[in-house]
Write a protein that holds these residues in place. Structure first.
Motif, mmCIF file in Angstrom:
data_model
loop_
_atom_site.group_PDB
_atom_site.id
_atom_site.type_symbol
_atom_site.label_atom_id
_atom_site.label_comp_id
_atom_site.label_asym_id
_atom_site.label_seq_id
_atom_site.Cartn_x
_atom_site.Cartn_y
_atom_site.Cartn_z
ATOM 1 N N ASP A 61 11.304 -2.127 1.933
ATOM 2 C CA ASP A 61 9.995 -2.319 2.558
ATOM 3 C C ASP A 61 9.792 -1.337 3.709
ATOM 4 O O ASP A 61 8.690 -0.820 3.915
ATOM 5 C CB ASP A 61 9.876 -3.754 3.085
ATOM 6 C CG ASP A 61 9.744 -4.785 1.978
ATOM 7 O OD1 ASP A 61 9.248 -4.429 0.893
ATOM 8 O OD2 ASP A 61 10.153 -5.939 2.197
ATOM 9 N N GLU A 62 10.852 -1.067 4.451
ATOM 10 C CA GLU A 62 10.747 -0.180 5.619
ATOM 11 C C GLU A 62 10.358 1.230 5.209
ATOM 12 O O GLU A 62 9.505 1.873 5.839
ATOM 13 C CB GLU A 62 12.078 -0.176 6.381
ATOM 14 C CG GLU A 62 12.066 0.605 7.690
ATOM 15 C CD GLU A 62 12.487 2.054 7.524
ATOM 16 O OE1 GLU A 62 12.049 2.895 8.344
ATOM 17 O OE2 GLU A 62 13.245 2.349 6.586
ATOM 18 N N ILE A 63 10.970 1.759 4.156
ATOM 19 C CA ILE A 63 10.616 3.096 3.671
ATOM 20 C C ILE A 63 9.171 3.100 3.183
ATOM 21 O O ILE A 63 8.385 4.002 3.507
ATOM 22 C CB ILE A 63 11.576 3.545 2.554
ATOM 23 C CG1 ILE A 63 12.980 3.774 3.119
ATOM 24 C CG2 ILE A 63 11.063 4.809 1.875
ATOM 25 C CD1 ILE A 63 14.043 4.018 2.068
ATOM 26 N N HIS A 64 8.805 2.071 2.422
ATOM 27 C CA HIS A 64 7.452 2.019 1.881
ATOM 28 C C HIS A 64 6.410 1.932 2.989
ATOM 29 O O HIS A 64 5.324 2.532 2.890
ATOM 30 C CB HIS A 64 7.303 0.829 0.927
ATOM 31 C CG HIS A 64 5.958 0.768 0.264
ATOM 32 N ND1 HIS A 64 4.934 -0.025 0.737
ATOM 33 C CD2 HIS A 64 5.466 1.434 -0.830
ATOM 34 C CE1 HIS A 64 3.875 0.130 -0.030
ATOM 35 N NE2 HIS A 64 4.165 1.005 -0.975
ATOM 36 N N GLU A 65 6.721 1.215 4.038
ATOM 37 C CA GLU A 65 5.767 1.071 5.142
ATOM 38 C C GLU A 65 5.422 2.424 5.749
ATOM 39 O O GLU A 65 4.263 2.708 6.081
ATOM 40 C CB GLU A 65 6.361 0.149 6.221
ATOM 41 C CG GLU A 65 5.401 -0.223 7.344
ATOM 42 C CD GLU A 65 4.206 -1.030 6.861
ATOM 43 O OE1 GLU A 65 3.146 -0.940 7.517
ATOM 44 O OE2 GLU A 65 4.320 -1.729 5.836
ATOM 45 N N VAL A 66 6.413 3.290 5.855
ATOM 46 C CA VAL A 66 6.186 4.617 6.439
ATOM 47 C C VAL A 66 5.382 5.502 5.487
ATOM 48 O O VAL A 66 4.434 6.176 5.903
ATOM 49 C CB VAL A 66 7.533 5.294 6.785
ATOM 50 C CG1 VAL A 66 7.314 6.755 7.194
ATOM 51 C CG2 VAL A 66 8.223 4.532 7.911
ATOM 52 N N ILE A 67 5.730 5.507 4.193
ATOM 53 C CA ILE A 67 5.054 6.417 3.267
ATOM 54 C C ILE A 67 3.685 5.901 2.832
ATOM 55 O O ILE A 67 2.929 6.632 2.179
ATOM 56 C CB ILE A 67 5.921 6.706 2.025
ATOM 57 C CG1 ILE A 67 6.141 5.444 1.182
ATOM 58 C CG2 ILE A 67 7.254 7.329 2.431
ATOM 59 C CD1 ILE A 67 6.850 5.697 -0.142
ATOM 60 N N SER A 68 3.362 4.660 3.191
ATOM 61 C CA SER A 68 2.051 4.107 2.820
ATOM 62 C C SER A 68 1.154 3.905 4.035
ATOM 63 O O SER A 68 0.131 3.237 3.941
ATOM 64 C CB SER A 68 2.231 2.768 2.088
ATOM 65 O OG SER A 68 2.814 1.801 2.946
ATOM 66 N N GLY A 69 1.533 4.491 5.161
ATOM 67 C CA GLY A 69 0.744 4.340 6.386
ATOM 68 C C GLY A 69 -0.535 5.156 6.360
ATOM 69 O O GLY A 69 -0.815 5.889 5.405
ATOM 70 N N PRO A 70 -1.350 5.042 7.421
ATOM 71 C CA PRO A 70 -2.627 5.768 7.489
ATOM 72 C C PRO A 70 -2.434 7.278 7.313
ATOM 73 O O PRO A 70 -1.509 7.868 7.859
ATOM 74 C CB PRO A 70 -3.126 5.452 8.908
ATOM 75 C CG PRO A 70 -2.457 4.171 9.274
ATOM 76 C CD PRO A 70 -1.108 4.212 8.613
ATOM 77 N N GLY A 71 -3.306 7.865 6.502
ATOM 78 C CA GLY A 71 -3.276 9.309 6.308
ATOM 79 C C GLY A 71 -2.190 9.797 5.365
ATOM 80 O O GLY A 71 -1.975 11.006 5.248
ATOM 81 N N ALA A 72 -1.495 8.881 4.669
ATOM 82 C CA ALA A 72 -0.391 9.279 3.792
ATOM 83 C C ALA A 72 -0.870 9.363 2.353
ATOM 84 O O ALA A 72 -1.338 8.378 1.793
ATOM 85 C CB ALA A 72 0.749 8.268 3.899
ATOM 86 N N MET A 73 -0.753 10.550 1.763
ATOM 87 C CA MET A 73 -0.997 10.712 0.327
ATOM 88 C C MET A 73 0.349 10.799 -0.376
ATOM 89 O O MET A 73 1.202 11.603 0.001
ATOM 90 C CB MET A 73 -1.810 11.978 0.053
ATOM 91 C CG MET A 73 -3.303 11.792 0.213
ATOM 92 S SD MET A 73 -4.012 10.607 -0.975
ATOM 93 C CE MET A 73 -3.813 11.490 -2.521
ATOM 94 N N PHE A 74 0.546 9.965 -1.379
ATOM 95 C CA PHE A 74 1.808 9.974 -2.123
ATOM 96 C C PHE A 74 1.657 10.955 -3.281
ATOM 97 O O PHE A 74 1.250 10.589 -4.380
ATOM 98 C CB PHE A 74 2.129 8.558 -2.614
ATOM 99 C CG PHE A 74 3.515 8.422 -3.203
ATOM 100 C CD1 PHE A 74 4.634 8.445 -2.394
ATOM 101 C CD2 PHE A 74 3.695 8.276 -4.574
ATOM 102 C CE1 PHE A 74 5.914 8.325 -2.930
ATOM 103 C CE2 PHE A 74 4.957 8.155 -5.131
ATOM 104 C CZ PHE A 74 6.072 8.183 -4.293
ATOM 105 N N LEU A 75 1.991 12.211 -3.029
ATOM 106 C CA LEU A 75 1.776 13.281 -4.005
ATOM 107 C C LEU A 75 3.014 13.438 -4.893
ATOM 108 O O LEU A 75 3.669 14.481 -4.911
ATOM 109 C CB LEU A 75 1.444 14.586 -3.283
ATOM 110 C CG LEU A 75 0.200 14.532 -2.391
ATOM 111 C CD1 LEU A 75 0.018 15.841 -1.645
ATOM 112 C CD2 LEU A 75 -1.048 14.210 -3.221
ATOM 113 N N HIS A 76 3.318 12.396 -5.622
ATOM 114 C CA HIS A 76 4.486 12.410 -6.494
ATOM 115 C C HIS A 76 4.254 11.440 -7.640
ATOM 116 O O HIS A 76 3.679 10.366 -7.449
ATOM 117 C CB HIS A 76 5.741 11.994 -5.713
ATOM 118 C CG HIS A 76 6.974 11.909 -6.563
ATOM 119 N ND1 HIS A 76 7.541 13.008 -7.160
ATOM 120 C CD2 HIS A 76 7.737 10.850 -6.943
ATOM 121 C CE1 HIS A 76 8.610 12.640 -7.849
ATOM 122 N NE2 HIS A 76 8.744 11.334 -7.740
#
Length: 454
Positions: free
Chosen positions: A306-321
């Motif tokens: 959950d901790e990793i996901h929280e960072v990569i899903s925060g405001p302004g984050a595009m998951f380009l993968h």
């Protein structure tokens, strides 16, 4: 519509010359064409194009955990294709089957590993784990945390980054992602212990790791990746307590831990996941594939905290993968049906007993003159052949000792995997005690015959 497939052995092998086979000596195949065509399978057995029934001692390739031709999985795949053949999980799209499988994996995975990214192979799962962590640290303002700690003897896949994380022997003569991966000492006590006690050897491994971390700078290291038991590196079981101590050391230096459970998950060691239940450590990411669908469909999963996901899903984050086939409906249906079957039939729980019987039976081969070490756990065993038991000297590689034994085994009805001077067994998890005894007898007879020929 019926597919027009070649039927005779000659016809199959004639068409097969157009196929570039994986991890093969392509020149040897071109010269003598020594190949086996598998045309059918059911339960623990496969059938070759000559009509020979063989025990599938390698489980397809570490993966057919519930056995072949299970109607429950086949029907789930067919039903899914009738309903929704394909839609991607790109952008804002999803579908019920991928969503349900992600929820089930979050339920089974240990700790706070509740977020799942799907791929189509173990290599992709491991690439994804590292790429996600690089993005994670960049989001935290630490873009320099990019290096990866792996180990000699590791196998993490065959893509450009995954092969760099794999032991260097597998990338000999090939390019790979240079400068990112650093290999630690192999945790193989029998080969590398050098007169130390197992506890002293474990201390030495941790000292080596600490030294490498401080040399590279913890501020530059993203993660450590390790298989709970090394698979294609020779079935190497680290010393007791090793994994927990590695995880603690990584935590001290703020380095993430990736547990590569492509092989060890889904019952092979008696549990759905082995990291915590078998080896007592909590990773930040688990990667898995193979047994996730028992090989019925290509599917992998990178399971994040959950901790990793929280960072990569925060405001302004595009998951380009992502990949076109991430969370493919038919593959997801296979995964759900496979897990349901394992739970219904209590396959992991049964494997705790039958797997130990398999392990004990094969370790009984240690009395043979050329068997140096039988290692592994449950349904994941490696047999290392040596010229001399005291010095542990191996045979001249040109003898292909593992291949010689594997060929004898196949003549007697068992498929085993040669790996240089090592033979690997990773069968389906539904073997009966009688079949386990048969495998032990075939191995003993085959090794004895090779000894006589030597």
């Amino acid at each position: 519509m019926t597919l027009d497939l070649p039927k005779t052995t000659d016809d199959i092998l004639t068409e097969d010359v157009h196929l570039v086979q994986s991890f093969a000596d392509l020149n040897a195949l071109k010269q003598d064409g020594a190949r086996t065509a598998i045309v059918g399978a059911e339960g623990t057995m496969v059938t070759d194009s000559e009509g020979n029934e063989l025990i599938d001692g390698i489980g397809g390739l570490w993966c057919v955990n519930v056995g072949h031709k299970r109607r429950e999985i086949i029907e789930a795949i067919n039903q899914q294709l009738e309903t929704l053949d394909f839609y991607s999980t790109f952008y804002s799209f999803t579908h019920p089957t991928a969503a349900a499988l992600a929820a089930k994996l979050a339920e089974l995975a240990p700790g706070s590993l509740n977020k799942v990214h799907f791929g189509n192979s173990g290599s992709v799962a491991n690439d994804s784990a590292v790429r996600i962590l690089h993005h994670y640290y960049k989001r935290l303002g630490q873009p320099q945390k990019r290096k990866v700690l792996s180990r000699h003897g590791a196998y993490h896949g065959s893509t450009h980054l995954a092969i760099a994380m794999t032991t260097p022997e597998y990338s000999d003569g090939w390019h790979k992602a240079e400068g990112i991966v650093h290999h630690l000492r192999k945790p193989h006590y029998w080969r590398e212990g050098d007169g130390m006690t197992e506890a002293e050897f474990t201390d030495a491994l941790l000292d080596d790791m600490k030294s490498e971390i401080e040399s590279l700078g913890a501020e530059n290291i993203a993660c450590f990746i390790g298989e709970p038991i090394m698979g294609a590196g020779g079935v190497i079981v680290p010393p007791e307590g090793y994994h927990a101590r590695v995880a603690d050391l990584c935590r001290d230096y703020e380095i993430k831990v990736i547990s590569d459970e492509v092989v060890t998950a889904f019952g092979r060691l008696g549990h759905f996941f082995a990291s915590k239940d078998v080896f007592g450590f909590q990773p930040d990411i688990i990667t898995t594939a193979k047994g996730l669908t028992s090989g019925y469909q290509p599917l992998s999963a990178t399971i994040l905290s959950d901790e990793i996901h929280e960072v990569i899903s925060g405001p302004g984050a595009m998951f380009l993968h992502g990949m076109t086939y991430s969370g493919h409906p038919a593959a997801s249906a296979a995964g759900l049906a496979n897990i349901a079957l394992m739970e219904r039939d209590q396959i992991p729980q049964t494997a705790r007993t039958t797997g130990k019987l398999f392990e004990t039976t094969l370790k009984g081969l240690g009395d043979l003159d050329i068997v140096g070490e039988v290692r592994g756990s449950h349904f994941m065993i490696g047999i290392e052949f040596v010229k001399d038991k005291v010095s542990k000297e191996i045979f001249d590689p040109s003898l292909n000792i593992g291949l010689k034994v594997a060929q004898k085994c196949q003549e007697k009805g068992l498929i085993a995997r040669p790996l240089g001077h090592i033979l690997i067994l990773s069968p389906t998890l539904i073997l009966s005690p009688e079949q386990i005894a048969t495998i032990g007898a075939i191995l003993r007879e085959s090794i004895t015959e090779v000894m006589a020929e030597l």
